[in-house]
Each structure stands twice: as structure tokens, then as C-alpha cells.
Design a protein around this motif. Sequence first.
Motif: not given
Length: 379
Positions: A194-206
Motif C-alpha cells: 500500500p502506497s509504496f515508499v514515499v506516500n506510505r511514509l508521508l501518509g504516516r507523517f501527515m
Amino acid sequence: GAPDKALARKVTKVGVVGAGLMASQMALLFIRRLDVPVIMTDLDQARVDKGVGYVHDEIDKLLAKGRVSQDKANRLKGLITGSTSKDGFADADFVIEAVFEEMGVKKSVWAEVEQIVTPECVLATNTSSLSITEMAADLKHPERVVGFHFFNPVAVMPLLEIIRGEKTDDATLATAFATGKSLKKTCILVKNSPSFVVNRLLGRFMGEAGKIVDEGTPVEVVEKAFAGVTPMPPFMLISLVGPAIALHNSETLHGAFPERFYVSPNLAKVVEEKIPSFYGADGKLDDSIFEKFSKPADAKVLTEEQVREQALSALADETRRMLDEEVVAAPMDIDLAMITGAGFPFWNGGVTPLLDRTGIAEKVTGQRFLPKGAASVAR
């Protein structure tokens, strides 16, 4: 992790499904870097004309700046065509879609395209969060579907996440890597998740930032907490991505990992009201938006330091999980992705050295991400 480049097939023509801004940016990049014919398609002629027009306008800008000659500009314009029919994909070697981020829509597109293209034609998806495996599941040749995720703006952001589905074969993957290299992109192999790398980490952060504000911390405190850590404050980042896209990403991740990814009801309200940004035209936070936010009776107010530690702790936890799941091969892949795909400050060396240096990695996960002494000095 890329397969033998000798397996890559030659790409002599590219098809682009969609003629919106992202699709148009990709079409321009393909003709400039690959120097091959590109055909764009969309639902009606007006959208097609707008997409082709965008490419022509961008070439004219390059000509005006002296970056291409008149002859080169004419030749590049001759390489781009548009149509409401996908029949022009019949002799394409590589077709990429940039349609609405909804699984049913993307499956429908590939079902139609598969009836037209050759069995060897690579079907690449620019999805930012959806499963490559599921997208390919109903096709006769699921082995030729691959994730090919650009970041916006396409011409500027160096990263290209290349995602291998469960049935993606080595020839398709090798072709994707060779094409990405020809496009002069930084290519990282990513596991289908789900959401691969960047969007997964940004999703958790945001999501963490949204949760902190929803619980009662003033947004100004949250925005100031990440100076020198992230490329911009969280709500400015959400505004840049677009609240609707940020919400979709958080909902996708919440669906996969409900215990870790927070979906802000206040962000959902902003999307429902079609508010495009948390910042006004003067570049300042729009207080009128945050005045509408629902707040709990027992507000939990954090300091800047507490906000930063809570959000970075969430990043440490998610980074460790991604490495344990083998989403990427090594911590350095995550660092490279966040610098080149999300604009994280390069002087920190990426996310993992920062988490190691601050001690948050060991505090949250019990271990460092990198060997002791690696990237241990901040500059």
C-alpha cells in the motif's frame, strides 16, 4: 534488485492513457528523453486537444529559452499526437496510464488496452497507492503490468518508484528500469504494498500531524516543529499535494493498516468543502479554516519538541516495518526515495540517519537503521 538489463525490450513508441496535467507532463518527458512517437488518449477531443496543447506550449517555452533549436522543437511537436481512440496503441511497446486513482477505473482501462496491444507491450501504471497485483489480476497477460510511479512535477522530481506486482516478469521489470534510466530518473525497486515508499511514509507523517492538531495542539506549533527536518511544514505539504489526494492516500493506508494510519475528520471536512489549501494567497496560514476544526473537550496540547518527537517516532516505527516487510532492499533506498521523491533535506542524509542521530530509532525500534558511525555527523 533490478533484473539483467539485457532482458529489456526496446521501446519505439509510447501510449499514454489520459491527457490531464500528469499525463501531459509524462508525454513531454517521453518525447524529450526517448525521442519516440507518443500518442495520448482521453474520453473526448477537448481533453485530448488540451493535453497535446500543453506539450506544444512547453516545447515553445524551451525554444524561447534557447534550450532547443527550431528544428528540434518542430520534430518534438511532430512526435506527439492525440486521439479519443486507443487503436493507436496497436504498435506501442510501452503504454502508461494516468487516469483517476480508483481501482475499477484502472482495471477497465487495462481490459480495453489489452485487446489492442501486442502481448509483449508493457502496461505501466502511474498509481500512487493501489495494488499492482490486483490491477493486473483479470488480464490475460498480468506478467507485463508494472508500477511506474512519477512524482509531481514530473520534469523536476528525480524519483521513479518501479513496483513489481506478484506476476510481473523480469523482461517487463528490466524494460521499466531501462526506460526509467533513459528518462534520466532515479529508479528504486519497490515491493507491491500500500502506497509504496514515499506516500506510505508521508501518509504516516501527515496523519500524525493531523492527529496532533485534531487533539488540540495549535496548528502554528505543529508547522514550526519541523524546521530543518522536512521540506516544508505538514499542512503546507498537504496543501501542495492537495487535500483530496492526501485524504485518499490516508484512507488507502488506513484500510490496510487501521491501527497505525489516522484519517482526520477535519481533513475530510476540508475536502468536502473543496478548500484547496490551508494557506492564503499571502502565503500565511488561513486561520478561518482551522477555526472550523472540531476540537475535543479535553485538549491535548504539545510543545514543538513533543510534536517533533511524536511524528519522528511514527516515522521510525513505519520505516522499520517497511524494511522488515522488504518493501525495499535497504534503508538507503528509503533515504534516497524521501530525498528525491519528497524533497526531504539532503543535508540530513535522509530519514534513517536523522532517526539514528537523534536516538529515536533505538528508542522506538530497539536498534539503529545504519551501522554505528555511518552518516553520524549532521552538517
